[in-house]
Design a protein around this motif. Structure first.
Motif, PDB file in Angstrom:
ATOM      1  N   UNK A  25       0.874  -1.177   0.000  1.00 55.65           N
ATOM      2  CA  UNK A  25       0.000   0.000   0.000  1.00 55.65           C
ATOM      3  C   UNK A  25       0.904   1.218   0.000  1.00 55.65           C
ATOM      4  N   UNK A  26       0.583   2.159  -0.874  1.00 56.52           N
ATOM      5  CA  UNK A  26       1.439   3.319  -1.087  1.00 56.52           C
ATOM      6  C   UNK A  26       0.654   4.597  -0.838  1.00 56.52           C
ATOM      7  N   UNK A  27       1.216   5.486  -0.036  1.00 55.51           N
ATOM      8  CA  UNK A  27       0.668   6.824   0.143  1.00 55.51           C
ATOM      9  C   UNK A  27       1.426   7.740  -0.806  1.00 55.51           C
ATOM     10  N   UNK A  28       0.706   8.408  -1.703  1.00 60.11           N
ATOM     11  CA  UNK A  28       1.335   9.279  -2.690  1.00 60.11           C
ATOM     12  C   UNK A  28       1.095  10.732  -2.324  1.00 60.11           C
ATOM     13  N   UNK A  29       2.149  11.540  -2.439  1.00 58.92           N
ATOM     14  CA  UNK A  29       2.040  12.973  -2.187  1.00 58.92           C
ATOM     15  C   UNK A  29       1.906  13.765  -3.492  1.00 58.92           C
ATOM     16  N   UNK A  30       1.793  13.060  -4.622  1.00 57.35           N
ATOM     17  CA  UNK A  30       1.664  13.738  -5.908  1.00 57.35           C
ATOM     18  C   UNK A  30       0.203  14.050  -6.177  1.00 57.35           C
ATOM     19  N   UNK A  32      -2.259  14.409  -9.607  1.00 58.77           N
ATOM     20  CA  UNK A  32      -3.062  13.382  -8.953  1.00 58.77           C
ATOM     21  C   UNK A  32      -2.178  12.289  -8.369  1.00 58.77           C
ATOM     22  N   UNK A  33      -2.732  11.534  -7.464  1.00 54.64           N
ATOM     23  CA  UNK A  33      -1.929  10.586  -6.677  1.00 54.64           C
ATOM     24  C   UNK A  33      -1.257   9.503  -7.503  1.00 54.64           C
ATOM     25  N   UNK A  61      -6.786   1.672  -5.424  1.00 54.50           N
ATOM     26  CA  UNK A  61      -7.498   0.604  -4.723  1.00 54.50           C
ATOM     27  C   UNK A  61      -8.289   1.275  -3.613  1.00 54.50           C
ATOM     28  N   UNK A  62      -9.577   1.499  -3.843  1.00 46.60           N
ATOM     29  CA  UNK A  62     -10.375   2.234  -2.867  1.00 46.60           C
ATOM     30  C   UNK A  62      -9.847   3.652  -2.746  1.00 46.60           C
ATOM     31  N   UNK A  63      -9.563   4.079  -1.520  1.00 42.95           N
ATOM     32  CA  UNK A  63      -9.032   5.422  -1.293  1.00 42.95           C
ATOM     33  C   UNK A  63      -7.507   5.455  -1.338  1.00 42.95           C
ATOM     34  N   UNK A  64      -6.885   4.310  -1.550  1.00 45.36           N
ATOM     35  CA  UNK A  64      -5.428   4.247  -1.544  1.00 45.36           C
ATOM     36  C   UNK A  64      -4.864   3.807  -2.880  1.00 45.36           C
ATOM     37  N   UNK A  65      -3.586   3.444  -2.839  1.00 48.08           N
ATOM     38  CA  UNK A  65      -2.865   2.960  -4.015  1.00 48.08           C
ATOM     39  C   UNK A  65      -2.183   1.655  -3.637  1.00 48.08           C
ATOM     40  N   UNK A  66      -2.231   0.703  -4.547  1.00 50.26           N
ATOM     41  CA  UNK A  66      -1.497  -0.545  -4.386  1.00 50.26           C
ATOM     42  C   UNK A  66      -0.390  -0.532  -5.423  1.00 50.26           C
TER      43      UNK A  66
END
Length: 171
Positions: A25-30, A32-33, A61-66
């Motif tokens: 699972x990745x949190x992106x600060x860009x 768009x994410x 993936x939902x509200x996040x990024x995989x």
């Protein structure tokens, strides 16, 4: 202008695991994410460990990024990267449009009033519902100034490292 070629920018963080095939699972600060995948190679940093990777890919993936990292093929290998920061070279970002600025290029700039009074330097910026806000610090205080071009921000000169604002230095 501040040197941008070799500067590293923090663009994300690995925050967890997804499944058993090595996805994270990745949190992106860009913004768009999902734009984070366009800026590669990544430098993954976790404590004293650093690894450059190319070819990371992912999906919303939902509200996040995989994300799938190259050569990370199982959950145990992926677990070793949880908490790692994702850094990129500043030179990977496209040139900003006229009148637009990357926050990373504004951080550290001196902020002066239209009368020439120094208010300090931009520590960082905050996104709010109405507008972005500059956090300006000097030795004695911290100020929150709206980054509103025309009203508060009168000029941004990246070459001289200065932002000119219409602001009461006593406020």
């Amino acid at each position: 202008m501040k040197e941008t070629v070799d500067r590293l920018l923090l663009v994300g963080r690995i925050v967890g695991l997804h499944g058993v095939t090595g996805e994270v699972k990745l949190e992106s600060f860009t913004e768009p994410r999902l734009q984070i995948f366009r800026y590669q190679p990544w430098l993954l940093k976790q404590g004293a460990v650093e690894r450059e990777i190319r070819g990371g890919r992912g999906r919303a993936q939902g509200k996040g990024i995989v994300a799938k990292l190259p050569d990370v093929d199982d959950r145990d290998a992926a677990a070793g990267w949880v908490g790692a920061e994702v850094w990129i070279s500043r030179s990977l970002l496209p040139k900003a449009k006229a009148g637009e600025y990357y926050w990373a290029d504004l951080e550290g700039l001196e902020v002066v009033t239209t009368e020439g009074v120094s208010l300090g330097r931009i520590s960082h910026l905050l996104a709010t519902g109405a507008n972005d806000v500059m956090v300006v610090r000097d030795a004695g205080r911290e100020r929150l100034l709206p980054f509103v071009t025309g009203d508060c921000v009168k000029a941004v000169d990246l070459d001289s490292g200065r932002v000119t604002v219409d602001w009461d230095p006593e406020f």
